[in-house]
Design a protein around this motif. Structure first.
Motif, mmCIF file in Angstrom:
data_model
loop_
_atom_site.group_PDB
_atom_site.id
_atom_site.type_symbol
_atom_site.label_atom_id
_atom_site.label_comp_id
_atom_site.label_asym_id
_atom_site.label_seq_id
_atom_site.Cartn_x
_atom_site.Cartn_y
_atom_site.Cartn_z
ATOM 1 N N GLY A 60 1.454 -1.292 -0.021
ATOM 2 C CA GLY A 60 -0.617 -0.081 0.408
ATOM 3 C C GLY A 60 0.643 1.182 0.148
ATOM 4 N N LEU A 61 0.303 2.792 -0.341
ATOM 5 C CA LEU A 61 0.562 3.623 0.457
ATOM 6 C C LEU A 61 1.206 4.189 2.083
ATOM 7 C CD1 LEU A 61 1.729 6.574 -1.060
ATOM 8 C CD2 LEU A 61 -0.792 7.490 -0.561
ATOM 9 N N VAL A 62 2.262 4.669 2.273
ATOM 10 C CA VAL A 62 2.517 4.859 3.200
ATOM 11 C C VAL A 62 3.941 6.209 3.564
ATOM 12 C CG1 VAL A 62 4.407 3.184 3.578
ATOM 13 C CG2 VAL A 62 3.575 4.429 5.526
ATOM 14 N N GLN A 63 3.375 7.146 3.464
ATOM 15 C CA GLN A 63 4.280 8.288 4.647
ATOM 16 C C GLN A 63 5.795 7.699 4.798
ATOM 17 O OE1 GLN A 63 2.522 11.305 6.767
ATOM 18 N NE2 GLN A 63 1.782 12.727 5.103
ATOM 19 N N ALA A 64 7.291 8.339 4.650
ATOM 20 C CA ALA A 64 8.003 8.181 5.547
ATOM 21 C C ALA A 64 7.970 7.880 6.230
ATOM 22 C CB ALA A 64 8.813 9.268 4.741
ATOM 23 N N GLY A 65 8.834 6.770 7.413
ATOM 24 C CA GLY A 65 8.709 6.865 8.884
ATOM 25 C C GLY A 65 7.632 6.007 9.059
ATOM 26 N N GLY A 66 6.845 5.510 8.080
ATOM 27 C CA GLY A 66 5.215 4.548 8.241
ATOM 28 C C GLY A 66 6.144 2.965 8.440
ATOM 29 N N SER A 67 4.874 1.989 9.004
ATOM 30 C CA SER A 67 4.864 0.892 8.826
ATOM 31 C C SER A 67 4.449 0.178 8.200
ATOM 32 C CB SER A 67 5.193 0.076 10.337
ATOM 33 O OG SER A 67 6.261 0.951 11.188
ATOM 34 N N LEU A 68 4.392 -1.180 7.502
ATOM 35 C CA LEU A 68 3.344 -1.409 6.549
ATOM 36 C C LEU A 68 4.086 -3.490 7.021
ATOM 37 C CD1 LEU A 68 3.330 -0.549 3.132
ATOM 38 C CD2 LEU A 68 1.572 -0.726 4.581
ATOM 39 N N ARG A 69 3.233 -4.382 6.924
ATOM 40 C CA ARG A 69 3.231 -5.827 7.737
ATOM 41 C C ARG A 69 2.621 -6.319 5.713
ATOM 42 N NH1 ARG A 69 1.460 -10.089 11.391
ATOM 43 N NH2 ARG A 69 -0.101 -10.564 10.314
ATOM 44 N N LEU A 70 3.808 -7.573 5.310
ATOM 45 C CA LEU A 70 3.368 -7.608 4.517
ATOM 46 C C LEU A 70 3.019 -9.236 4.862
ATOM 47 C CD1 LEU A 70 6.063 -7.168 1.552
ATOM 48 C CD2 LEU A 70 3.668 -5.862 2.015
ATOM 49 N N SER A 71 2.489 -10.486 3.781
ATOM 50 C CA SER A 71 2.090 -11.584 4.009
ATOM 51 C C SER A 71 2.146 -12.019 3.110
ATOM 52 C CB SER A 71 0.317 -12.193 4.575
ATOM 53 O OG SER A 71 0.419 -10.803 5.766
ATOM 54 N N CYS A 72 2.570 -13.437 3.150
ATOM 55 C CA CYS A 72 2.722 -14.534 1.970
ATOM 56 C C CYS A 72 2.411 -15.658 2.025
ATOM 57 C CB CYS A 72 4.241 -14.435 1.610
ATOM 58 S SG CYS A 72 4.100 -16.033 -0.048
ATOM 59 N N ALA A 73 1.008 -16.660 1.365
ATOM 60 C CA ALA A 73 0.278 -17.506 1.717
ATOM 61 C C ALA A 73 0.656 -18.497 1.420
ATOM 62 C CB ALA A 73 -1.277 -17.589 2.223
ATOM 63 N N ALA A 74 1.747 -19.672 1.243
ATOM 64 C CA ALA A 74 2.330 -20.980 1.151
ATOM 65 C C ALA A 74 1.009 -21.851 0.977
ATOM 66 C CB ALA A 74 2.925 -21.475 1.608
ATOM 67 N N SER A 75 0.701 -22.292 -0.220
ATOM 68 C CA SER A 75 -0.392 -23.415 -0.329
ATOM 69 C C SER A 75 0.271 -24.226 -2.085
ATOM 70 C CB SER A 75 -1.822 -23.301 -1.162
ATOM 71 O OG SER A 75 -1.883 -22.353 -2.201
ATOM 72 N N GLY A 76 -0.125 -25.407 -2.197
ATOM 73 C CA GLY A 76 -0.107 -26.211 -3.264
ATOM 74 C C GLY A 76 1.420 -26.936 -2.993
ATOM 75 N N ARG A 77 2.199 -26.692 -3.983
ATOM 76 C CA ARG A 77 3.805 -27.220 -4.359
ATOM 77 C C ARG A 77 4.526 -26.513 -3.174
ATOM 78 N NH1 ARG A 77 4.610 -28.901 -10.325
ATOM 79 N NH2 ARG A 77 2.947 -30.785 -10.652
ATOM 80 N N THR A 78 4.400 -25.580 -2.748
ATOM 81 C CA THR A 78 4.992 -24.817 -2.148
ATOM 82 C C THR A 78 5.120 -24.727 -1.056
ATOM 83 O OG1 THR A 78 3.373 -22.839 -2.019
ATOM 84 C CG2 THR A 78 5.011 -22.420 -4.098
ATOM 85 N N PHE A 79 3.904 -26.123 -0.061
ATOM 86 C CA PHE A 79 4.212 -26.367 0.794
ATOM 87 C C PHE A 79 5.342 -26.945 1.121
ATOM 88 C CE2 PHE A 79 1.172 -26.835 4.791
ATOM 89 C CZ PHE A 79 1.464 -28.266 4.994
ATOM 90 N N ASN A 80 5.356 -27.819 0.892
ATOM 91 C CA ASN A 80 6.581 -28.240 1.296
ATOM 92 C C ASN A 80 7.532 -27.993 0.766
ATOM 93 O OD1 ASN A 80 5.151 -30.690 2.831
ATOM 94 N ND2 ASN A 80 4.949 -31.014 1.078
ATOM 95 N N SER A 81 7.979 -26.856 0.699
ATOM 96 C CA SER A 81 9.343 -25.943 0.618
ATOM 97 C C SER A 81 10.140 -25.930 1.783
ATOM 98 C CB SER A 81 9.217 -24.356 -0.327
ATOM 99 O OG SER A 81 8.372 -23.562 0.940
ATOM 100 N N HIS A 82 11.678 -25.613 1.314
ATOM 101 C CA HIS A 82 12.502 -25.284 2.188
ATOM 102 C C HIS A 82 12.961 -24.367 2.789
ATOM 103 C CE1 HIS A 82 16.178 -25.318 4.056
ATOM 104 N NE2 HIS A 82 17.003 -24.393 3.296
ATOM 105 N N ALA A 83 12.577 -23.250 2.250
ATOM 106 C CA ALA A 83 12.856 -21.978 3.130
ATOM 107 C C ALA A 83 11.416 -20.638 1.987
ATOM 108 C CB ALA A 83 14.051 -20.966 2.826
ATOM 109 N N MET A 84 11.251 -19.375 2.212
ATOM 110 C CA MET A 84 10.464 -17.996 2.023
ATOM 111 C C MET A 84 11.752 -17.525 1.842
ATOM 112 S SD MET A 84 7.166 -19.923 0.722
ATOM 113 C CE MET A 84 6.337 -18.284 0.908
ATOM 114 N N GLY A 85 11.219 -16.200 1.128
ATOM 115 C CA GLY A 85 12.122 -15.601 0.627
ATOM 116 C C GLY A 85 11.211 -14.493 -0.090
#
Length: 117
Positions: free
Chosen positions: A8-33
Motif C-alpha cells: 500500500g501507500l505509506v508515508q516515510a517513517g511508517g510501517s507495513l506488514r506484508l503477508s505471503c500464504a503458501a499452498s500447493g507445491r510450495t507447502f513443502n518448500s525449504h525456505a521462503m524469501g
C-alpha cells in the motif's frame, strides 16, 4: 501457489506488514524469501527464512528495519517493515525455495509498496 498481500501507500517513517500464504507445491518448500524490484532496477533480495529451523537471512539494506517471520501452522510468512523510506518503494515478491533445486522456483504475484516523502 503463493499469495502476497499487505502492500500500500505509506508515508516515510511508517510501517507495513506484508503477508505471503503458501499452498500447493510450495507447502513443502525449504525456505521462503522476500524480494523487491523498484522501477528501473534489478530485483533484489530482501529477507528469507527457513521453514524448519527458522534461520533468517536479511539484506544489509533493510537490516534493523525489516523483520521476516513465519507461522507454519498457517503456512504464512510475514515481512514487517518499519521506518520505511522512499527508496523502499518497490513491488515486493515472495518466493519459495525448494529442496529439489535449492532455488526459488515459485513466485507470488507481487504487492506494491509505495513510500511517500
Amino acid at each position: 501457489q503463493l499469495q502476497a498481500s499487505g502492500g500500500g501507500l505509506v508515508q516515510a517513517g511508517g510501517s507495513l506488514r506484508l503477508s505471503c500464504a503458501a499452498s500447493g507445491r510450495t507447502f513443502n518448500s525449504h525456505a521462503m524469501g522476500w524480494f523487491r524490484q523498484a522501477p528501473g532496477k534489478e530485483r533484489e533480495f530482501v529477507a528469507a527464512i527457513t521453514w524448519s529451523a527458522g534461520k533468517i537471512y536479511t539484506a544489509d539494506s533493510v537490516k534493523g528495519r525489516f523483520t521476516i517471520s513465519k507461522n507454519r501452522a498457517e503456512n504464512t510468512v510475514y515481512l514487517q517493515m518499519n521506518s520505511l523510506q522512499p527508496e523502499d518503494t518497490a513491488v515486493y515478491y515472495c518466493a519459495a525455495k525448494t529442496y529439489q533445486t535449492g532455488s526459488y522456483d515459485y513466485w507470488g504475484q507481487g504487492t506494491l509498496v509505495t513510500v511517500s516523502s
